[in-house]
Design an enzyme around this catalytic site. Structure first.
Site, short mmCIF file in Angstrom:
data_model
loop_
_atom_site.label_atom_id
_atom_site.label_comp_id
_atom_site.label_asym_id
_atom_site.label_seq_id
_atom_site.Cartn_x
_atom_site.Cartn_y
_atom_site.Cartn_z
N GLY A 1 17.89 6.15 49.34
CA GLY A 1 17.37 6.03 47.97
C GLY A 1 16.38 7.15 47.73
N CYS B 1 18.80 6.63 56.14
CA CYS B 1 17.81 7.44 55.44
C CYS B 1 16.64 6.58 54.94
CB CYS B 1 18.48 8.23 54.30
SG CYS B 1 17.40 9.51 53.65
N TYR B 2 16.51 6.36 53.64
CA TYR B 2 15.41 5.52 53.17
C TYR B 2 15.45 4.15 53.86
CZ TYR B 2 12.42 2.70 50.16
OH TYR B 2 11.44 1.87 49.69
N HIS C 1 22.92 11.03 56.99
CA HIS C 1 23.86 10.27 56.14
C HIS C 1 25.25 10.22 56.78
CE1 HIS C 1 21.35 9.60 52.59
NE2 HIS C 1 20.70 10.66 53.04
N GLU D 1 27.68 8.56 55.82
CA GLU D 1 28.72 8.28 54.83
C GLU D 1 29.25 9.53 54.14
OE1 GLU D 1 25.52 7.90 54.47
OE2 GLU D 1 24.86 8.10 52.40
N ASP E 1 44.99 1.50 36.41
CA ASP E 1 44.24 0.24 36.53
C ASP E 1 44.94 -0.91 35.82
OD1 ASP E 1 42.50 1.91 37.78
OD2 ASP E 1 41.00 1.93 36.19
N LYS F 1 38.76 2.74 43.30
CA LYS F 1 39.95 3.40 42.77
C LYS F 1 41.00 3.67 43.85
CE LYS F 1 41.53 5.41 38.93
NZ LYS F 1 41.38 4.84 37.59
#
Ligand code: XMP
Length: 486
Positions: free
Chosen positions: A28, A55-56, A145, A147, A203, A342
């Protein structure tokens, strides 16, 4: 593996009632020392559920559990080399790594002491604590990170946390997603009729197919052809749903009605509103003719749910899509894609047997070609743009770039330019080609298309589309531009 994103304000009891196998505290932008720095209910720390701070999140764990975070005055941003520390050989998260590896950092504060009971498993030249672990209390933290794609082997860190301390198994497959959604829809709907507005996009197509799998003939799909679709889209929807899946489909050919309300309208917002409202009126008329329709399918995705809870953005454009029906329509909503991203929707679409052109279709705005025509939208101008659009898409596909690009399309501006064709002076419209790369449409970069591809598109558009005498390429990113021209 199934995951949910929840707000940090959730109480420990609410969180535990969802029965999580592990908790990840995200990064964050705030400092843990800032006023109103986000925290979590402290009982979460003693719940016994494995926690990974990123991280945060890692800094918060350090600060709350007896470690120390300081403002060192020098942060780390971007690519960084990380070294394993002594003690890393027993690590759950990083022991499989080489001694040094590349990670992605983005922080100003630094952890200088890990939580009580945790050992430091990695550092960088700037920070002594790049990763820490306390297996006994199942508390883990990484300053980098895992990710992001730039952290080599970042996925492995997440996988190690999930399959190790959390004991998760990768059972959230597309087949199980389909089975769960089908069961849920059946329970929700019972014997009532269900309406679904199809747009031609992935979608609504996947949502409709899932609901059809659940309740069969109780589903009635409505496809409103507003005359602003791309070439062949209406036919494809009909072919797929009516012929291939035998789904009841009401195909409303309403082009004239849309062109009527667009007469003389040049302001982009007015255009969007006129199209959105007409769509609603048409849909209401069809809905009124379907006896005991009590439910409406919407292709809402997980990011829409996250964003609607947190977003406080200014309105750039009034979006219209098939989900934008008014609440006073008295339908209960069926949202079978609520929990999906998605890429999962696409995978489910493939599994359900939808045609690849539909599953991998580049996004197309609800108001269709109208927002790519600057100035008045007339049937003639739509026809010009539609012809140019076919060429752009054909050439992009032929170059093998269709899936790589977020969107690629043609725009018809309202200016005219002088040209010379066959020794004659011309005074005609240009076509602007727009092609962008993006991950989520919030930001985008103009695509560096090869010159020979641009040349082919230009030559074909001039030769094959009457009324066009010039082709330009839009080299604006977003921001400052938006992806669509209106
Ligand atoms: P902009 O032009 O705002 O577009 O950068 C971001 C993305 O949204 C799509 N778009 C729409 N999609 N209804 C939609 O369903 C709309 O009214 C609409 N307007 C823009 C656009 O194509 C791009 O992918």
């Amino acid at each position: 593996m199934y995951s949910e994103i929840v707000a940090h304000t959730l109480s420990a009891s609410e969180l535990l009632s969802r029965n999580p196998k592990g908790i990840i505290l995200s990064g964050g932008p705030k400092s843990v020392y800032a006023d109103a720095a986000p925290r979590v209910d402290p009982q979460i720390y003693t719940s016994g559920i494995p926690i990974l701070g990123i991280c945060y999140g890692a800094q918060l764990l350090a600060q709350e559990l007896g470690g120390e975070v300081v403002r060192t005055g020098h942060g780390e941003f971007g690519r960084t080399e990380m070294f394993l520390a002594e003690g890393a050989e027993r690590s759950v998260l990083v022991s499989e790594r080489p001694q040094a590896s590349q990670v992605w950092m983005s922080h100003s504060d630094s952890i200088v002491r890990p939580p009580d009971g945790a050992v430091v498993t990695a550092s960088t030249s700037e920070v002594p604590v790049a990763a820490f672990e306390d297996p006994k209390h199942k508390v883990y933290g990484v300053q980098f990170h895992p990710e992001v794609v730039h952290t080599s082997r970042g996925q492995e860190v997440l996988e190690a946390f999930l399959t190790g301390p959390c004991a998760c198994r990768p059972s959230w497959t597309h087949t199980s997603i389909i089975e769960t959604a089908v069961g849920d829809v059946r329970n929700q709907v019972g014997g009532a009729k269900v309406l679904c507005a199809l747009s031609g996009g992935v979608d609504s197509a996947v949502a409709a197919t899932l609901v059809h799998k659940a309740v069969g003939d109780q589903l009635v799909c409505v496809f409103v052809d507003n005359g602003l679709m791309r070439h062949g889209e209406g036919d494809q929807v009909e072919e797929t749903f009516r012929s291939q899946f035998h789904i009841e489909l009401v195909h409303v050919k309403a082009a004239e009605r849309f062109f009527k309300v667009l007469e003389g309208v040049t302001d982009p917002e007015d255009k969007r509103k006129a199209i959105g409202e007409t769509f609603i009126r048409v849909f209401e008329e069809v809905a009124a003719q379907v006896d005991d329709a009590g439910f409406l399918v919407q292709g809402t995705l997980y990011p829409d749910i996250i964003e609607s809870g947190t977003r406080d953005a200014s309105r750039i454009k009034s979006h219209h899509n098939v989900g934008g029906l008014p609440e006073d329509m008295q339908f209960k909503l069926v949202e079978p894609l609520r929990l999906l991203f998605k890429d999962e929707v696409r995978a489910v679409g493939e599994e359900l047997g939808l045609p690849p052109e539909m599953v991998w279709r580049q996004p197309f705005p609800g108001p269709g070609l109208a927002v790519r025509i600057v100035g008045e939208v007339t049937p003639e101008r739509v026809e010009i743009l539609r012809k140019a659009d076919v060429i752009v898409i054909e050439e992009v596909r032929r170059a093998g770039l269709y899936r790589e690009l977020w969107q690629s399309f043609a725009v018809l501006p309202a200016v005219r330019a002088v040209g010379v064709m066959g020794d004659e002076r011309t005074y005609a419209y240009p076509i602007v080609i727009r092609a962008v790369t993006s991950d989520d449409a919030m930001t985008a970069d103009w695509a560096r298309l090869p010159y020979d591809l641009l040349e082919r598109m230009s030559t074909r558009i001039i030769n094959e589309v009457p009324g066009i005498n010039r082709v330009a390429y839009d080299i604006t990113s977003k921001p400052p531009g938006t992806i669509e021209w209106e």
